[in-house]
Scaffold this motif. Sequence first.
Motif, PDB file in Angstrom:
ATOM      1  N   GLU A  58      72.590  16.603  28.808  1.00  0.00           N
ATOM      2  CA  GLU A  58      73.015  17.889  27.843  1.00  0.00           C
ATOM      3  C   GLU A  58      73.849  17.624  26.887  1.00  0.00           C
ATOM      4  O   GLU A  58      74.236  18.662  25.897  1.00  0.00           O
ATOM      5  CB  GLU A  58      73.259  19.296  29.116  1.00  0.00           C
ATOM      6  CG  GLU A  58      72.159  19.055  29.975  1.00  0.00           C
ATOM      7  CD  GLU A  58      72.030  18.473  31.588  1.00  0.00           C
ATOM      8  OE1 GLU A  58      70.432  18.947  31.892  1.00  0.00           O
ATOM      9  OE2 GLU A  58      72.793  17.645  31.818  1.00  0.00           O
ATOM     10  N   ARG A  99      74.447  27.241  32.980  1.00  0.00           N
ATOM     11  CA  ARG A  99      75.356  27.533  34.258  1.00  0.00           C
ATOM     12  C   ARG A  99      77.577  27.892  33.804  1.00  0.00           C
ATOM     13  O   ARG A  99      77.520  28.684  34.646  1.00  0.00           O
ATOM     14  CB  ARG A  99      75.357  26.210  35.260  1.00  0.00           C
ATOM     15  CG  ARG A  99      74.359  26.231  35.705  1.00  0.00           C
ATOM     16  CD  ARG A  99      73.843  24.225  36.564  1.00  0.00           C
ATOM     17  NE  ARG A  99      72.596  23.957  37.172  1.00  0.00           N
ATOM     18  CZ  ARG A  99      72.842  22.803  37.434  1.00  0.00           C
ATOM     19  NH1 ARG A  99      73.269  22.360  36.753  1.00  0.00           N
ATOM     20  NH2 ARG A  99      71.649  23.065  37.784  1.00  0.00           N
ATOM     21  N   ASP A 100      77.163  26.866  32.605  1.00  0.00           N
ATOM     22  CA  ASP A 100      79.072  27.007  31.965  1.00  0.00           C
ATOM     23  C   ASP A 100      79.248  28.639  31.577  1.00  0.00           C
ATOM     24  O   ASP A 100      80.175  29.403  32.405  1.00  0.00           O
ATOM     25  CB  ASP A 100      79.257  26.162  30.966  1.00  0.00           C
ATOM     26  CG  ASP A 100      79.023  24.906  31.568  1.00  0.00           C
ATOM     27  OD1 ASP A 100      79.431  24.309  32.471  1.00  0.00           O
ATOM     28  OD2 ASP A 100      79.425  24.162  30.210  1.00  0.00           O
ATOM     29  N   GLU A 151      72.977  23.380  31.625  1.00  0.00           N
ATOM     30  CA  GLU A 151      74.102  23.188  31.821  1.00  0.00           C
ATOM     31  C   GLU A 151      74.833  24.135  31.336  1.00  0.00           C
ATOM     32  O   GLU A 151      76.246  24.816  31.832  1.00  0.00           O
ATOM     33  CB  GLU A 151      74.718  22.072  30.849  1.00  0.00           C
ATOM     34  CG  GLU A 151      75.939  21.501  31.273  1.00  0.00           C
ATOM     35  CD  GLU A 151      76.775  20.149  31.360  1.00  0.00           C
ATOM     36  OE1 GLU A 151      76.768  19.953  29.981  1.00  0.00           O
ATOM     37  OE2 GLU A 151      76.066  19.176  31.788  1.00  0.00           O
ATOM     38  N   SER A 202      77.199  14.193  30.872  1.00  0.00           N
ATOM     39  CA  SER A 202      75.962  14.699  31.512  1.00  0.00           C
ATOM     40  C   SER A 202      74.839  14.499  29.484  1.00  0.00           C
ATOM     41  O   SER A 202      75.611  14.404  28.742  1.00  0.00           O
ATOM     42  CB  SER A 202      75.620  15.715  31.541  1.00  0.00           C
ATOM     43  OG  SER A 202      76.581  17.243  30.146  1.00  0.00           O
TER      44      SER A 202
END
Length: 467
Positions: A218, A358-359, A355, A216
Amino acid sequence: MSFTLYDKLWNEHLVETDDTSESLIYIDRHYLHEVTSPQAFEGLRHKKIKPWRLDANVATPDHNVPTDRGNGFDVSSIQDDVAKIQVVELDKNCQSFGIHQFDITSNKQGIVHVMGPELGYTLPGMTIVCGDSHTSTHGAFGCLAMGIGTSEVEHVLATQCLKITKLKNMQVNFDGMPQKGVGSKDIILHLIKLIGTAGGTGHAIEFSGSYISSASMESRMTICNMAIEAGAKVGLTGVDSITLDYVKNHSNLSDEMFNKASEYWQTLKSDPDATFDKSISIDVSKIKPQVTWGTSPEMTIDFDAEIPNQEDVDEASYENLLLAKTYMGLDESKTLQDLSFDRIFIGSCTNSRIEDLRDAASVIQGKKVSPDITEAIVVPGSGMVKAQAEEEGLDKIFIDAGFLWRDPGCSMCLGMNPDQLKPYERCASTSNRNFEGRQGHLGRTHLMSPMMAALTAINGKITDPSL
């Protein structure tokens, strides 16, 4: 002739080269923040010079802003006098010179290297500078991006050009697919462990390979961000469909302009037979989660490996090893799992994008921060990241687990704001540097991925993310 991506960007922006082999290149985008700009603006006033091209400049305060501002925050409530002056002066300078700023009260304020791409100010093919070493982050968009000093900030404001020496080319191929629990932060830390903090000195590092092609934006930004910790001045990746999709979703370009620009942007990659001065290939499928043990990013090991001892290093490195272990309080510790942590920091220009959050949230949902952890904070990289995370309910996951949910800023990445470690506190940090005192006087910093930091918060110790 065949060219690397760096060579293409250089040639596109080269103005002239003088007898000393230094060159003048044109700068497309200039990001400004409150720490390295006051003296530059004062220099312009002293010389009675105006910025050469106003719309090339974008400003925001990020380094020393408090991250517990809340609604109705006023600059006058900043406790540290130096920080307050710098934020106020940025306001005054931007108003005086007509430079667009997302000020401390803006819902788009944030860390400059997070905010810029999200608002569409970073576009492929640009030359980008900022008075901050981690400007290399923007290289993920096929840009020639680098940090500059305060005198150079003044020079770019005045002339829209920069005088520098051309770098050599280095290629790093990341191939394969990573194991469960391994992300871009682990991959770039692994590279720094292999080549050291001087491995890329004098070079622009282009990251390529099958992993980069599937990563990605990110993840690419995280890797380019920490090219600096490998000694490079510039980190960059070629433009592909993932780049273009991100730019289309974040820029304000019309469809007609985007389609026209895309034709050029798709050429922003190294030619197949381009020559690099250095080249290295790494199989990312063999990389485990990485954590730093010492006081330099190259002092990195697998999360489950033993901390180095005298027999693991050559005689010339032993003194540095001993000093680092003493500073980090590792005399009695055999592995990283033996350590107890006090603080958790998820944020910084390396790992504060959506991202990353979220991880981290994915491994803590329904769990609680360990009672052994004094404080765990999550600092979104920008107002846009914060709003999106709240829309997705990530803030609730963090808060329910016992994390503090903060406002955007550089925060605990560096000790220039209220988010600092106390002496001897041990911190699991998603930032980019673990130097002595970086996060606070005598503070002990262990760099790791957002997922590893979140797990450390829950367990109070380093644990296996694949379980």
